[in-house]
Design a protein around this motif. Structure first.
Motif, PDB file in Angstrom:
ATOM      1  N   GLU A  46      18.340  16.556 -12.550  1.00 50.40           N
ATOM      2  CA  GLU A  46      17.321  15.684 -13.133  1.00 50.40           C
ATOM      3  C   GLU A  46      17.471  15.906 -14.631  1.00 50.40           C
ATOM      4  O   GLU A  46      17.168  16.979 -15.152  1.00 50.40           O
ATOM      5  CB  GLU A  46      15.942  16.086 -12.640  1.00 50.40           C
TER       6      GLU A  46
ATOM      7  N   TYR B 275      10.210  17.784  -8.197  1.00 48.75           N
ATOM      8  CA  TYR B 275      11.569  17.258  -8.050  1.00 48.75           C
ATOM      9  C   TYR B 275      12.519  17.933  -9.032  1.00 48.75           C
ATOM     10  O   TYR B 275      13.661  18.262  -8.685  1.00 48.75           O
ATOM     11  CB  TYR B 275      11.592  15.742  -8.252  1.00 48.75           C
TER      12      TYR B 275
ATOM     13  N   THR C 159      15.604  20.131  -7.656  1.00 53.16           N
ATOM     14  CA  THR C 159      16.955  19.644  -7.940  1.00 53.16           C
ATOM     15  C   THR C 159      17.726  20.608  -8.832  1.00 53.16           C
ATOM     16  O   THR C 159      18.833  21.041  -8.496  1.00 53.16           O
ATOM     17  CB  THR C 159      16.899  18.261  -8.601  1.00 53.16           C
TER      18      THR C 159
END
Length: 353
Positions: free
Chosen positions: A81, A94, A98
């Motif tokens: 990300e 997230y 990630t």
């Protein structure tokens, strides 16, 4: 003959490395692994498959997706990300899953297969407050760091690997630094060959630029499509500076590094264009105007943005001395190449850029 896994392999960096590797090593098996979350990455699937690169739709957050792969000799960990704003105005879940857990899962695959492991990190591991406290001066078109500095690891050439790491750096930067530490431990504990490259602003054709990541492409596209822009913070003059690195220059370095594992193993390198390949936003605007012939409205916002920095330049002395490498692409050449790419692919890019 090797089997090479490129995570984030449908993204900007990953797809370029996969395609160039296959071009120069046609007998190697290349696996491009990506969850296709970033808009525009789907456009690279046909490019990859046309060169006999295997595409695997998977997610590095899911260990089972990775462990379903065949034996891997080399992992190029390009997935992330990538936005420094990630987690600031929303949940960091997230981002952490990630950039940190995903790296751990990739390392578990490397441990299973005793794969060599290359991690593409970021200059954002360096603390924001310290970067902004470095002594600076203002010229007509940009901010510059001065010769005399109280902090170690900073000077007119940029930030070296010895710059202190003891303050906050954003959630994004923290996930990348934490990954670096875990990679070093895996290398030492399990005898894996590992390499970390802390990249500055990467750019080039096939980057789906946005304001928070891929700003060079975003800036040029805004001039092409006559979309207004803003200079944010630091007086609203557009004098913030970044160094640029064409993705092909990074590939050229990677070849040198992987051909000299005795010099690369366990090392961390700052990798960027440095002072010679740098621009301020104001200078970037001037280049975009020359290339496109368009002059657009650019507003000024005086307030600084959270997690922004006044200047970042990569001091690449270590990597240059180790491998004799230096970037070949200058800012004008980079922007001209991106301009040609956008013009040649305008039908598929207009709704993305």
């Amino acid at each position: 003959m090797k089997t090479v896994l490129v995570t984030g392999g449908a993204g900007f960096l990953g797809s370029h490395l996969a395609l160039r590797w296959k071009e120069e090593n046609p007998n190697d098996k290349i696996i491009s692994f990506d969850n296709l979350k970033r808009r525009g990455s789907e456009l690279n699937i046909s490019r990859l498959r046309s060169k006999s690169i295997e595409f695997f739709h998977g997610d590095i957050r899911i260990k089972e997706d990775l462990l379903a792969l065949p034996k891997i000799d080399l992992i190029l960990e390009c997935s992330a990300e990538p936005s420094v704003m990630a987690g600031i105005n929303s949940s960091p879940d997230y981002l952490i899953q990630t950039n940190l857990i995903g790296t751990l899962n990739c390392l578990e695959l490397a441990r299973r297969d005793r794969s060599d492991f290359v991690f593409f990190s970021t200059s954002r591991v360096y603390p924001i407050e310290s970067l902004n406290q470095a002594e600076w001066k203002e010229s007509e078109t940009r901010f510059e760091w001065t010769d005399k500095q109280e902090l170690s690891g900073v000077g007119p050439l940029g930030i070296s690997e010895s710059f202190p790491l003891d303050k906050p750096r954003s959630l994004y930067g923290s996930t990348k630094l934490a990954s670096e530490l875990i990679i070093q431990e895996y290398g030492d504990t399990y005898g894996l060959r590992t390499l970390i490259n802390r990249c500055g602003v990467l750019t080039g054709p096939w980057q789906m630029g946005k304001i928070d990541q891929g700003v060079v492409v975003f800036w040029l596209a805004s001039h092409i499509y006559k979309r207004s822009l803003k200079y944010f913070g630091y007086g609203g003059k557009g004098k913030q500076v970044r160094d640029l690195l064409h993705v092909e220059d990074l590939y050229s370095l990677l070849k040198l590094q992987l051909g000299n594992w005795d010099l690369s193993d366990g090392q961390t390198f700052n990798v960027g264009g440095g002072r010679k390949v740098s621009v301020s936003l104001l200078e970037l605007t001037e280049i975009c105007q020359r290339i496109t012939g368009n002059k657009i409205e650019i507003d000024s916002v005086l307030e600084d943005r959270q997690a922004d920095i006044r200047i970042y330049l990569s001091d690449c002395t270590k990597v240059k001395n180790t491998f004799g490498w230096q970037p070949k692409y200058d800012p004008e050449t980079i922007l001209k190449e991106i301009h040609v790419w956008i013009q040649e692919n305008s039908l598929i890019l207009a709704n993305i850029l």
